[in-house]
Design a protein around this motif. Structure first.
Motif, PDB file in Angstrom:
ATOM      1  N   PHE A 539       0.829  -1.212   0.000  1.00  0.00           N
ATOM      2  CA  PHE A 539       0.000   0.000   0.000  1.00  0.00           C
ATOM      3  C   PHE A 539       0.863   1.262   0.000  1.00  0.00           C
ATOM      4  CE2 PHE A 539      -2.317   3.367   2.165  1.00  0.00           C
ATOM      5  CZ  PHE A 539      -3.577   3.322   1.567  1.00  0.00           C
ATOM      6  N   TYR A 540       1.846   1.307   0.910  1.00  0.00           N
ATOM      7  CA  TYR A 540       2.597   2.548   1.095  1.00  0.00           C
ATOM      8  C   TYR A 540       3.680   2.758   0.039  1.00  0.00           C
ATOM      9  CZ  TYR A 540       0.086   3.104   5.430  1.00  0.00           C
ATOM     10  OH  TYR A 540      -0.919   3.265   6.356  1.00  0.00           O
ATOM     11  N   VAL A 541       4.160   1.687  -0.601  1.00  0.00           N
ATOM     12  CA  VAL A 541       5.096   1.870  -1.715  1.00  0.00           C
ATOM     13  C   VAL A 541       4.389   2.568  -2.877  1.00  0.00           C
ATOM     14  CG1 VAL A 541       6.348   0.641  -3.524  1.00  0.00           C
ATOM     15  CG2 VAL A 541       6.707   0.020  -1.139  1.00  0.00           C
ATOM     16  N   VAL A 542       3.183   2.111  -3.207  1.00  0.00           N
ATOM     17  CA  VAL A 542       2.423   2.756  -4.289  1.00  0.00           C
ATOM     18  C   VAL A 542       2.069   4.190  -3.904  1.00  0.00           C
ATOM     19  CG1 VAL A 542       0.296   2.665  -5.639  1.00  0.00           C
ATOM     20  CG2 VAL A 542       1.515   0.549  -5.091  1.00  0.00           C
ATOM     21  N   LYS A 543       1.660   4.383  -2.653  1.00  0.00           N
ATOM     22  CA  LYS A 543       1.311   5.736  -2.220  1.00  0.00           C
ATOM     23  C   LYS A 543       2.526   6.661  -2.283  1.00  0.00           C
ATOM     24  CE  LYS A 543      -1.234   8.291   1.250  1.00  0.00           C
ATOM     25  NZ  LYS A 543      -2.094   8.246   2.442  1.00  0.00           N
ATOM     26  N   ALA A 544       3.708   6.133  -1.940  1.00  0.00           N
ATOM     27  CA  ALA A 544       4.922   6.951  -1.980  1.00  0.00           C
ATOM     28  C   ALA A 544       5.281   7.329  -3.414  1.00  0.00           C
ATOM     29  CB  ALA A 544       6.076   6.191  -1.326  1.00  0.00           C
ATOM     30  N   ILE A 545       5.109   6.378  -4.364  1.00  0.00           N
ATOM     31  CA  ILE A 545       5.421   6.665  -5.770  1.00  0.00           C
ATOM     32  C   ILE A 545       4.514   7.777  -6.303  1.00  0.00           C
ATOM     33  CG2 ILE A 545       5.276   5.706  -8.108  1.00  0.00           C
ATOM     34  CD1 ILE A 545       6.286   3.051  -6.976  1.00  0.00           C
ATOM     35  N   PHE A 546       3.219   7.682  -5.986  1.00  0.00           N
ATOM     36  CA  PHE A 546       2.275   8.684  -6.490  1.00  0.00           C
ATOM     37  C   PHE A 546       2.285   9.974  -5.661  1.00  0.00           C
ATOM     38  CE2 PHE A 546       0.764   5.103  -8.859  1.00  0.00           C
ATOM     39  CZ  PHE A 546       0.194   5.646 -10.000  1.00  0.00           C
ATOM     40  N   SER A 547       3.128  10.013  -4.624  1.00  0.00           N
ATOM     41  CA  SER A 547       3.267  11.237  -3.841  1.00  0.00           C
ATOM     42  C   SER A 547       4.516  12.026  -4.223  1.00  0.00           C
ATOM     43  CB  SER A 547       3.315  10.898  -2.338  1.00  0.00           C
ATOM     44  OG  SER A 547       2.115  10.292  -1.921  1.00  0.00           O
ATOM     45  N   LYS A 579       2.448  -7.988  -7.252  1.00  0.00           N
ATOM     46  CA  LYS A 579       2.502  -9.220  -8.040  1.00  0.00           C
ATOM     47  C   LYS A 579       1.193  -9.995  -7.990  1.00  0.00           C
ATOM     48  CE  LYS A 579       7.479  -9.859  -7.242  1.00  0.00           C
ATOM     49  NZ  LYS A 579       8.502 -10.731  -6.612  1.00  0.00           N
ATOM     50  N   THR A 580       0.624 -10.128  -6.803  1.00  0.00           N
ATOM     51  CA  THR A 580      -0.576 -10.944  -6.632  1.00  0.00           C
ATOM     52  C   THR A 580      -1.841 -10.100  -6.754  1.00  0.00           C
ATOM     53  OG1 THR A 580      -0.650 -10.629  -4.231  1.00  0.00           O
ATOM     54  CG2 THR A 580       0.718 -12.438  -5.073  1.00  0.00           C
ATOM     55  N   GLU A 581      -2.985 -10.789  -6.798  1.00  0.00           N
ATOM     56  CA  GLU A 581      -4.275 -10.100  -6.876  1.00  0.00           C
ATOM     57  C   GLU A 581      -4.510  -9.211  -5.657  1.00  0.00           C
ATOM     58  OE1 GLU A 581      -8.010  -9.967  -9.224  1.00  0.00           O
ATOM     59  OE2 GLU A 581      -6.155 -11.024  -9.621  1.00  0.00           O
ATOM     60  N   ASP A 582      -4.148  -9.727  -4.450  1.00  0.00           N
ATOM     61  CA  ASP A 582      -4.307  -8.933  -3.227  1.00  0.00           C
ATOM     62  C   ASP A 582      -3.431  -7.689  -3.266  1.00  0.00           C
ATOM     63  OD1 ASP A 582      -6.163 -10.655  -2.202  1.00  0.00           O
ATOM     64  OD2 ASP A 582      -4.720 -11.800  -1.002  1.00  0.00           O
ATOM     65  N   ALA A 583      -2.203  -7.839  -3.782  1.00  0.00           N
ATOM     66  CA  ALA A 583      -1.293  -6.691  -3.874  1.00  0.00           C
ATOM     67  C   ALA A 583      -1.839  -5.642  -4.843  1.00  0.00           C
ATOM     68  CB  ALA A 583       0.092  -7.155  -4.308  1.00  0.00           C
ATOM     69  N   MET A 584      -2.474  -6.108  -5.915  1.00  0.00           N
ATOM     70  CA  MET A 584      -3.073  -5.161  -6.873  1.00  0.00           C
ATOM     71  C   MET A 584      -4.211  -4.384  -6.236  1.00  0.00           C
ATOM     72  SD  MET A 584      -3.118  -7.570 -10.278  1.00  0.00           S
ATOM     73  CE  MET A 584      -1.607  -8.347 -10.873  1.00  0.00           C
ATOM     74  N   LEU A 585      -4.993  -5.057  -5.375  1.00  0.00           N
ATOM     75  CA  LEU A 585      -6.055  -4.350  -4.657  1.00  0.00           C
ATOM     76  C   LEU A 585      -5.473  -3.275  -3.750  1.00  0.00           C
ATOM     77  CD1 LEU A 585      -8.491  -7.269  -3.732  1.00  0.00           C
ATOM     78  CD2 LEU A 585      -8.974  -5.341  -5.224  1.00  0.00           C
ATOM     79  N   GLU A 586      -4.367  -3.588  -3.065  1.00  0.00           N
ATOM     80  CA  GLU A 586      -3.708  -2.592  -2.216  1.00  0.00           C
ATOM     81  C   GLU A 586      -3.204  -1.428  -3.056  1.00  0.00           C
ATOM     82  OE1 GLU A 586      -3.706  -2.606   1.079  1.00  0.00           O
ATOM     83  OE2 GLU A 586      -4.903  -4.427   0.924  1.00  0.00           O
ATOM     84  N   CYS A 587      -2.711  -1.728  -4.259  1.00  0.00           N
ATOM     85  CA  CYS A 587      -2.246  -0.680  -5.177  1.00  0.00           C
ATOM     86  C   CYS A 587      -3.394   0.274  -5.531  1.00  0.00           C
ATOM     87  CB  CYS A 587      -1.675  -1.329  -6.441  1.00  0.00           C
ATOM     88  SG  CYS A 587      -1.352  -0.185  -7.802  1.00  0.00           S
ATOM     89  N   LEU A 588      -4.552  -0.283  -5.852  1.00  0.00           N
ATOM     90  CA  LEU A 588      -5.695   0.548  -6.239  1.00  0.00           C
ATOM     91  C   LEU A 588      -6.263   1.314  -5.048  1.00  0.00           C
ATOM     92  CD1 LEU A 588      -7.332  -2.046  -8.642  1.00  0.00           C
ATOM     93  CD2 LEU A 588      -6.293   0.128  -9.307  1.00  0.00           C
ATOM     94  N   LYS A 589      -6.211   0.716  -3.851  1.00  0.00           N
ATOM     95  CA  LYS A 589      -6.663   1.428  -2.650  1.00  0.00           C
ATOM     96  C   LYS A 589      -5.737   2.603  -2.342  1.00  0.00           C
ATOM     97  CE  LYS A 589      -8.654  -2.771  -0.689  1.00  0.00           C
ATOM     98  NZ  LYS A 589      -8.414  -3.892   0.236  1.00  0.00           N
TER      99      LYS A 589
END
Length: 660
Positions: A539-547, A579-589
């Protein structure tokens, strides 16, 4: 010869069956140690705290419902609970035990304790590593052979009284305790009386009146024998008071250890503290003792969503609103129009249409029929609340009750079976009897609110209530008042630090065009340093990239070009975690969180998601699942923006199926 010295095994005593009268009617049905707190028995929090502190041997002392406690421990061992792997847990019974002092004397007679030990109640919730306090106690014993115990206290920043608040006088130089006074639960003291000798005999004395007593102590081997020699020691407060008055006669002294502000420790001794600690756990102040970390088992039970929503994967929620701080366990059904806030729902519960739950705590197999309002209440397992009932203001309902339709309960205690011992009782239904405890409340102002542990308490039960606004920051806020989270519920300190470090690493790596493998190593080292779960890291890696600054403030106002430039450099970092489906959901959240902070992303959210789909960061199934989970009421504009993309994905999926 040091290599032949026997290693000292760290032991602990866990006292069950505390505060029996305070948790009525639950305590008349089961051990208070097994009372579910955010769907986990209180004793499991205490055992996990001991396990995290490196304790090797635990003695659970129970006087009531002994077999129930034993069965719970056996189940925990059989299901490989996290505390059962490296810790030996033994349940000891004492049928003639009437109070805390009797339990201590019985343990002394059994001669099970071989050295310094930890003493705490099964109703204590803490994330503190107690090993440094144990080591400090050992050092204290070396220079003072009469050191009987080190008491652990926690600073409180609120004026909310639960019966756990104390005032002490201590020596600043060596932390020796000289005065101890438990504060009244109902009344506010206008003055404190401290013996003059405390100031005459000691050059530096500190008076602390804003402390919480979580009932944690490090005991010397002599502690148990002091109870055996003094039969007037009935409670822990009796022990402390007796030692302070007769220090020279007993040749014993007590010392104090104060916890840091970011450490959590609270005792659940009544329904008000039950409410407070439940909300603290949901708000992650007691991290890692949080619902999604699997406290009593090694499996993942909840999905952690924004605004502190914890939802099991196999629950059914149909057009219902989950606002903030809600936990819903497996098998539960929430029907259309229902609204939940700051509430906990147990296993296999059913909440009907247009129900409103605020600070409601439901045990397993509870049924709430249509149109009911539940606020600041506890509902026992198997209970059925009929249509359009209103249950408010600290009402506690026992198990297997049936509340008739259109009932209105305020500050009531309800049981399913009429008991002859309850002299003041009125019938609400065939399986609902109201117990009147006004006679207990009348004693509230004439008691010192002492902790009586196993011995029944005299003062009235503190009920659930609307918490004061000052409590919104909890006792465990950051020292800086300027740092406020933009999310609905504050992040714990470790999470803030982790996110800050990841943002710094990625910003520097993007600017310097660093090797993505080096950035991944930096992120992983931060993850282990702050004990972050993999879901949180995703979650926070994606949030950091988009921040990153270039995405927050795009130079040419074309957000897609900026995102493409960033992912050319940092795409391998994102792919490593997503990589996984759950990780993709965290990415979108995480992307959904960014929408609240970044206007440019919010305006182009459909194109941004489509871009991630084209670059294979997320799949069609992940996008559709995420879209369906978005709350219609709170994120209506977001769903409208994504509707055309979802329609396109569904059409392309149908075309692929027809081609096949």
């Amino acid at each position: 010869m040091s290599q032949f010295e026997k290693k000292e095994i760290i032991q602990a005593i866990l006292i069950a069956d505390n505060n029996v009268e305070q948790f009525h009617p639950f305590s008349s049905e089961n051990s208070t140690a097994l009372l579910p707190l955010v769907n986990v028995s209180m004793i499991d929090y205490a055992l996990e705290a001991l396990n995290r502190s490196g304790i090797e041997e635990v003695f659970v002392y129970s006087s009531l419902y002994l077999q129930n406690v034993r069965d719970h421990i056996k189940r925990g061992i059989a299901t490989l609970s996290s505390w059962s792997i490296s810790m030996s847990v033994q349940v000891i019974g004492g049928e003639g035990c009437r109070c805390f002092g009797d339990a201590m004397r019985d343990l002394d007679a059994k001669a099970l304790i071989r050295g310094n030990f930890i003493l705490l109640g099964a109703d204590t919730v803490t994330n503190v590593d107690l090993r440094p306090i144990i080591e400090q106690h050992k050092k204290t014993v070396k220079y003072d052979k009469g050191a009987a115990a080190t008491l652990v206290f926690k600073e409180s920043s609120t004026n909310l009284r639960t019966g756990n608040e104390i005032m002490i006088a201590m020596d600043v130089q060596n932390n020796r305790l000289h005065h101890h006074q438990r504060l009244r639960q109902e009344n506010k003291e206008r003055q404190f009386e401290v013996p003059l000798e405390v100031f005459i005999n000691n050059s530096q004395v500190a008076l602390l009146h804003d402390l919480l007593d979580p009932q944690i102590a490090i005991g010397s081997p002599t502690l148990l024998s002091l109870f055996s020699d003094n039969f007037d020691f009935l409670t822990r407060d009796d022990f402390v008071r007796g030692i302070l008055i007769n220090e020279e006669i007993l040749d014993s002294r007590i010392y104090v250890s104060l916890l840091a502000r970011d450490q959590y420790a609270r005792k659940v001794n009544n329904w008000l503290s039950y409410q407070i600690v439940s909300q603290d756990i949901i708000n992650r102040w007691a991290y890692p003792l949080v619902p999604d970390m699997g406290i009593h088992c090694l499996s993942q039970q909840y999905l952690f969503l924004t605004n502190n929503i914890y939802k099991s994967s196999n629950v059914s929620i149909t057009k219902a609103t989950l606002s903030d701080n809600v936990v819903v366990q497996s098998g539960s059904i929430i029907e259309a129009g229902a609204s939940l806030k700051c509430s906990v729902v147990g296993v296999n519960c059913k909440i009907g249409q247009n129900c409103n739950l605020t600070h409601a705590y439901l045990m397993e197999n509870v049924t709430i029929e249509d149109g009911c309002t539940l606020t600041y209440c506890f509902i026992g397992s198997g209970t059925i609340v009929k249509n359009k009932s209103h249950i408010t203001d600290g009402t506690v309902i026992g198990k297997d009750c049936i509340i008739p339709a259109n009932s209105k309960l305020v500050k009531a205690k309800v049981v399913a079976i009429e008991n002859e011992e309850d002299t003041t009782i009125s019938k609400l239904g065939d399986k609902a009897f109201i117990i009147d405890d006004i006679h207990q409340e009348s004693n509230a102002n004439c008691s010192d609110s002492e902790d009586e542990d196993i011995l029944p308490q005299l003062y009235g039960t503190a009920k659930m209530a609307k918490l004061p606004l000052v409590y919104a920051e909890s006792d465990y806020t950051s020292s800086s008042e300027e740092e406020e989270s933009q999310r609905g519920s504050p992040l714990p300190d470790d999470t803030n630090i982790f996110l800050s470090e990841v943002m710094d690493s990625l910003a520097r790596g993007f600017q310097e065009k660093s090797n993505p493998d080096f950035l991944i190593l930096e992120i992983n080292s931060s993850r282990y340093a702050y004990n972050m779960s993999l879901k949180e890291v995703n979650f926070y890696v994606v949030k950091a990239i988009f921040s990153l600054q270039s995405i927050k403030e795009p130079t040419n106002k074309n957000i897609l070009i900026e995102i493409n430039n960033v992912l050319k450099q940092l795409g391998p970092v994102m792919s490593n975690y997503i990589k996984t489906e759950d990780a993709m959901l965290e990415c979108l959240k995480a992307l959904q969180d960014i929408c609240d902070e970044n206007l440019h992303v919010r305006e182009k959210i459909s194109q941004v998601v489509h871009f991630l789909y084209d670059k294979d960061f997320v799949t069609e199934n992940a996008i559709v699942t995420w879209y369906e989970d978005i709350n219609d009421d709170e994120n209506l504009n977001l769903k409208k923006s994504l509707s055309k993309l979802i329609q396109w994905l569904n059409q392309s999926s149908d075309e692929d199926e027809s081609d096949d």
